[in-house]
Every structure is written in C-alpha cells, then in structure tokens.
Write an enzyme that holds these catalytic residues in place. Structure first.
Site, short mmCIF file in Angstrom:
data_model
loop_
_atom_site.label_atom_id
_atom_site.label_comp_id
_atom_site.label_asym_id
_atom_site.label_seq_id
_atom_site.Cartn_x
_atom_site.Cartn_y
_atom_site.Cartn_z
N LYS A 114 0.69 -1.17 -0.06
CA LYS A 114 -0.16 -0.08 -0.05
C LYS A 114 0.91 1.23 -0.07
O LYS A 114 0.31 2.31 -0.46
CB LYS A 114 -1.06 -0.04 1.20
CG LYS A 114 -2.08 -1.18 1.03
CD LYS A 114 -3.28 -0.74 1.82
CE LYS A 114 -4.51 -1.56 1.58
NZ LYS A 114 -5.56 -1.50 2.55
N LYS A 196 -3.61 -11.12 -6.41
CA LYS A 196 -4.96 -11.13 -5.72
C LYS A 196 -6.11 -10.20 -6.41
O LYS A 196 -5.97 -9.00 -6.63
CB LYS A 196 -4.63 -10.64 -4.32
CG LYS A 196 -5.80 -10.67 -3.46
CD LYS A 196 -5.60 -9.93 -2.13
CE LYS A 196 -5.75 -8.58 -1.74
NZ LYS A 196 -5.68 -7.88 -0.70
N LYS A 199 -10.57 -4.95 -4.74
CA LYS A 199 -11.58 -4.06 -5.19
C LYS A 199 -11.05 -2.54 -5.44
O LYS A 199 -11.59 -1.73 -6.12
CB LYS A 199 -12.53 -3.83 -4.05
CG LYS A 199 -12.10 -3.65 -2.64
CD LYS A 199 -13.02 -3.91 -1.63
CE LYS A 199 -12.52 -3.94 0.04
NZ LYS A 199 -13.23 -4.57 0.71
P1 TYM Z 1 -10.33 -6.83 3.26
O1 TYM Z 1 -11.47 -5.70 3.38
O2 TYM Z 1 -9.43 -6.35 2.11
O3 TYM Z 1 -11.13 -8.21 2.67
C1 TYM Z 1 -12.14 -8.60 3.59
C2 TYM Z 1 -11.70 -10.13 3.50
O4 TYM Z 1 -11.94 -10.44 2.32
C3 TYM Z 1 -10.69 -11.35 1.99
N1 TYM Z 1 -10.16 -11.26 0.89
C4 TYM Z 1 -9.97 -12.57 -0.08
N2 TYM Z 1 -10.10 -13.65 0.00
C5 TYM Z 1 -9.75 -14.15 -1.09
N3 TYM Z 1 -9.29 -13.95 -2.30
C6 TYM Z 1 -9.22 -12.55 -2.56
N4 TYM Z 1 -8.98 -12.13 -3.50
C7 TYM Z 1 -9.55 -11.57 -1.27
N5 TYM Z 1 -9.74 -10.30 -1.34
C8 TYM Z 1 -10.08 -10.01 0.26
C9 TYM Z 1 -9.70 -10.98 2.93
O5 TYM Z 1 -8.57 -12.02 3.16
C10 TYM Z 1 -10.59 -10.61 4.13
O6 TYM Z 1 -10.71 -11.77 5.20
N6 TYM Z 1 -7.44 -5.93 7.18
C11 TYM Z 1 -8.91 -6.70 6.75
C12 TYM Z 1 -10.07 -6.35 7.20
C13 TYM Z 1 -9.94 -6.37 8.80
C14 TYM Z 1 -10.42 -7.76 9.64
C15 TYM Z 1 -10.17 -7.28 11.06
C16 TYM Z 1 -10.31 -9.02 9.29
C17 TYM Z 1 -9.73 -5.55 9.88
N7 TYM Z 1 -10.07 -5.98 11.28
C18 TYM Z 1 -10.30 -8.22 11.84
C19 TYM Z 1 -10.58 -9.86 10.25
C20 TYM Z 1 -10.38 -9.65 11.73
C21 TYM Z 1 -8.90 -6.29 5.25
O7 TYM Z 1 -8.32 -5.47 4.74
O8 TYM Z 1 -9.72 -7.14 4.89
#
Ligand code: TYM
Length: 333
Positions: A114, A196, A199
């Site tokens: 990032k 990956k 979005k």
């Molecule tokens: P975020 O918002 O980027 O994504 C949300 C969830 O989706 C999963 N994910 C994917 N899984 C498979 N293939 C992909 N291409 C893909 N893109 C996203 C992510 O692994 C995630 O589970 N930091 C986290 C959000 C967060 C969080 C937490 C998660 C904040 N606090 C506490 C669990 C527990 C994030 O940016 O996810």
C-alpha cells in the site's frame, strides 16, 4: 453469549465488495453462524488509512452493511456493527501500539504494497493498521477469525501481540486461530492472475458481488488464460485457468480433479461459461435480497444501532481488564 466459541471478522467498506471477499470471507461468515457466537464488523476506521471521498465512503458503509445482511447473516444471531461505533477498538489499538515493534510493522507485506501504491500518503494509520486489526479481534476474545490468506500475516501479528501481552501481565487475551477456505483462500485477478483480486484495481480485473449477470459473463469470458486449451490445475504454469477452476470448485463444491475431467477436450469457451453460470447462480440470491434491504434505511439503522450496543457491552469488559493489567487508574475510584 459465553457458552459457544467466538468468531470475529471484518471487511473494509471501500469500493465494491468482490467475489474474492465473498469466497475468502463473507460466505464462511454464514456457514459458521450455527456453531459460534459471531461478531462481524464493517471496519470503517481501517478504510480511512487510504484517502476516501467522504460521501462515497458513507454510501459504501451502508452498502456493505446491506451486503452482509443480503448474504443471509441474521443480525439477531450475529452481532453486526460498524467499527467506529464502538470506541473501544481505537482505544485498545492505542494500548497495543505500545506493545508492538516498529520492526514488526515494517515487515507487513500489505503495508509495503500500500505504501508503494499510495506513495504520497504513507501515514501512521497505514503503518499501525495491523495493530487496529489485532485490537478488533482481541477485544472480543475471538477464538476464530475467518479470513482470506492475504490476511494471514496480520493474524500472525495479532497472535504475537496477544501472547506478548499475556506473558507480561498473565492471561488476558484469547490467542485466535485463522479459518481459511480450503479452495479460494486467494482468488486472483481476472486480468493478472498472479495477483490477488482486489476491489481497488480496475473494474475488469474483479467481479463485484453486485455485478449484473451479463457483466459477470463478459468479465469471465475476457479473463486471461493461456494458449494450451487444457483445463488443468497448475497455478504456477496456468494461473488464469487454475484461478477459474478454484472459483468453480469453491462455489459448486466440485473437486478440481472432477472439473478437469469434465472439461477435458472442451476448450476454454465452454469452461468459462460454466464458471460464469456458477458465479451468477451464487450471487443472484444476494443481489435480490440486496435490492430489498438497501431500500430499507430504517431497518439498516436499527441493525447498526443494536449491533453497536451489543458489541460495546463485550468490548468494554476486555478494555477494563486491560486498563487494570497495565496499571491505568480505574475510572470509578
Ligand atoms: P479486506 O476488506 O481487504 O477483505 C475482507 C476479507 O476478504 C478477504 N479477501 C479475499 N479472499 C480471497 N481472495 C481474495 N482475492 C480476497 N480479497 C479479500 C480478506 O482476506 C478478508 O478476510 N484487514 C482486513 C479487514 C479487517 C479484519 C479485522 C479481518 C480489519 N480488522 C479483524 C478480520 C479480523 C482487510 O483489509 O480485509
């Protein structure tokens, strides 16, 4: 809420939720609701580590809440809430900042990615982002965290912080485990299948949960494959085809071997259409529910209010315990 084991997970309300978010995380939220007490959060404080347009962010927050509910999550059985509505998240994050090392945070690959992408805005929040994530999880004494594999490193850090704190002050936090889907823990970009699906990338690289059927089909037909016209799982040499096979397998439950056998000698056109059929079928019910739910602002507000109240009650307990352990004076002497 104490008998069952507990789950916490969060999704950022930025841009459009993707098929990656769905297969990697959201879908499992629903699967786990019977066995666990679950808290699912729209982690809006995480979203502002990148500059957001306030009006867009506000809309995306509500959209994400509506998608959570549209995916079938029951707001009575699960606690669904906005991170910013429970102030304990930011407070615990500050305390945990004091138990996390700069070196650990500098090693986080998401921070490196990032900061490269947003070189003009490498802020302290972006750096400390994984500590806020640790606070999210540890605040609720979560046993299990359903996430995609891109969040594995952050979860490891949360575990290390919990263990470090417990070692210093005696048992305070549950040390959480990750829960990853067997297939689809990392759904890849349709255009650059070694990266990956995200979005924040251009639209033709991802499928959004709310994409109409014709767009889904078009995006999948244009997905990058290779020129040997063989449906075979080989992520290293055939990343595009392997990604589409994983998507199909994750959504239908069909094994990778049986998919390879079914499409042997059939060419990529038919295979891509089958993947499109499966994606469209999986997302259609969510899209239909979303139409109804997103129009009902009063309902969404009631869900977010009650979610925040229920989450706060739990969060407060842990934060009090932590204050006491580190030696902060109690609020009521
Ligand atoms: P975020 O918002 O980027 O994504 C949300 C969830 O989706 C999963 N994910 C994917 N899984 C498979 N293939 C992909 N291409 C893909 N893109 C996203 C992510 O692994 C995630 O589970 N930091 C986290 C959000 C967060 C969080 C937490 C998660 C904040 N606090 C506490 C669990 C527990 C994030 O940016 O996810």
């Amino acid at each position: 809420m104490d008998a069952k084991k507990r789950i916490f997970s969060g999704i950022q309300p930025t841009g459009n939720l993707t098929l990656g978010n769905y297969i990697g995380a959201l879908r499992n939220f629903k699967l786990l609701e019977d066995e666990y007490d679950c808290l699912y959060s729209i982690v809006d404080l995480h979203a502002i580590t990148i500059r957001q347009d306030p009006a867009q962010l506000r809309k995306a927050c509500l959209r994400t809440l509506a998608i959570f509910l549209a995916s079938g999550l029951d707001p009575e059985r699960n606690i669904i809430f906005f991170q910013s509505h429970v102030h304990e998240h930011a407070e615990l994050a500050w305390i945990l900042d004091c138990y996390t090392y700069m070196g650990e945070l500098s090693r986080m690959t998401q921070f490196k990615d990032k900061s490269r992408k947003h070189a003009d805005n490498i802020n302290c929040g972006l750096f400390a982002y994984p500590v806020l994530m640790a606070a999210d999880i540890l605040l609720y004494q979560a046993d299990l965290v359903p996430i995609g594999s891109d969040q594995k490193q952050h979860l490891e850090l949360a575990r290390n912080i919990a263990e470090r704190f417990n070692a210093l002050y005696s048992d305070t936090f549950v040390v959480p485990d990750g829960y990853f889907p067997k297939v689809g823990a990392r759904v890849m970009s349709l255009q650059e299948p070694t990266r990956k699906m995200s979005k924040s990338d251009p639209e033709d690289t991802y499928i959004a949960i709310l994409d109409p059927a014709d767009i889904i089909r078009k995006k999948l037909r244009r997905a990058v494959t290779d020129c040997d016209a063989e449906v075979r799982f080989d992520p290293e040499n055939k990343p595009g085809v392997s990604n589409l096979m994983s998507i199909l397998s994750a959504l239908t439950g069909q094994s990778l071997e049986s998919i390879a056998a079914d499409f042997s000698g059939k060419g990529y056109g038919i295979f891509k259409d089958a993947v499109a059929d499966a994606v469209i079928a999986a997302l259609a019910p969510i899209q239909q529910n979303y139409e109804k739910l997103s129009a009902d602002k009063a309902y969404l507000e009631s869900v977010m209010r009650s979610g925040a109240e229920r989450a706060s009650a739990l969060a407060m307990r842990t934060l009090r315990k932590v204050h006491k352990k580190v030696g902060l004076a109690p609020a009521k002497l």
